[in-house]
Write an enzyme that holds these catalytic residues in place. Sequence first.
Site, PDB file in Angstrom:
ATOM      1  N   ARG A 121     134.293 -42.580   3.221  1.00  0.00           N
ATOM      2  CA  ARG A 121     134.030 -42.419   4.646  1.00  0.00           C
ATOM      3  C   ARG A 121     135.059 -43.176   5.472  1.00  0.00           C
ATOM      4  NH1 ARG A 121     129.895 -45.207   7.968  1.00  0.00           N
ATOM      5  NH2 ARG A 121     129.333 -43.864   9.715  1.00  0.00           N
ATOM      6  N   LYS A 191     127.731 -51.438  -4.754  1.00  0.00           N
ATOM      7  CA  LYS A 191     127.965 -50.008  -4.540  1.00  0.00           C
ATOM      8  C   LYS A 191     128.153 -49.298  -5.875  1.00  0.00           C
ATOM      9  CE  LYS A 191     130.641 -46.723  -1.804  1.00  0.00           C
ATOM     10  NZ  LYS A 191     131.545 -46.559  -0.651  1.00  0.00           N
ATOM     11  N   ARG A 325     125.457 -52.773   7.994  1.00  0.00           N
ATOM     12  CA  ARG A 325     125.559 -53.764   6.934  1.00  0.00           C
ATOM     13  C   ARG A 325     124.307 -54.628   6.904  1.00  0.00           C
ATOM     14  NH1 ARG A 325     131.799 -55.820   7.853  1.00  0.00           N
ATOM     15  NH2 ARG A 325     132.802 -53.804   7.446  1.00  0.00           N
TER      16      ARG A 325
END
Length: 328
Positions: A121, A191, A325
């Site tokens: 992204r 992630k 976040r």
Amino acid sequence: MTIGDLIRLLSDGGYHSGEQLGERLGVSRTAIWKQLKKLEAMDIPLEAVKGRGYRVAQPLELLDGQAIIAELPRDSRRRLARLFIEETLPSTNLFVRERFTQGAGHAEVCLAEGQSAGRGRRGRQWASPWGRNLLLSVGWRFEGGAAVLEGLSLAVGVVLARVLEHHGVEALLKWPNDVLMRDPASGELRKLAGILLELSGDAQGPCEVVVGIGLNVALPREVRERIDQPVAAVADLAPDAGRNTLAAELIAGLLDLLDGFEATGFAPWRAEWNRRHAHADTAIDIIRGDERQAAIATGVDAAGCLLVRREGVEERLFGGEISVRGRS
């Protein structure tokens, strides 16, 4: 001879001399030596024993189109127009976008062992060692325009989470397009996968979507050290989950999702997404350019917008240039 041809020979567990490899692949020992040097640069460790030859220190399961198709359910094989398995591409998303310009692309899937210009992204680079992860893109044509695609990237996240959970990996979803895994020792969120949707065509009429996924299946320590955020891999919790099996399950889930999404939209996927929401009822930072605002994340609505509370007022956040976040 390709890198894949050489790796297939070296991954059988046995040692092979440069002469034997050259004979099998129809090239000189010098050509083999040059390719072996490339493998080292690709973070594929080799074992070399004098008098015996070379082998790959950690065997790789390379992508196998026939094996993937054999594992697809009948409905998925019917929906799939074409499967491409490539060794190295600039980007699997770009490959499928180019297929659309050629009049194809719909219900086509592209997988690559490696890519040189993969991105996530907002143009961020997606780093992936050759032959260890899943780099996958699916093309689909929708008739109703961009409005029918609200929440699609979130539904893709649910499909991916389902596949991972089938292998014992509990996945958490970060709005709008990341899949995370909690480190069992530290509790830190890392992630595991990223999702990138690219849209072209008419905003009000027929449009084409490329759904791109980068899933970390196995990440060597030296690769993790070069990535500027906490990362995880499927092999951390499910070392026996094979890449071809994961690819088949993911393709089946995505084709099923895409085939019905125009009729149903995101609403049927909302509860599953919220159940896996990585930041549900926790403090987050909303980042818009240089501006940072504190808020409490709640869930997502039927359109895939993130719902947050800020100073006692509920707000809906759309995608675009907003980042979220978790606060430590």
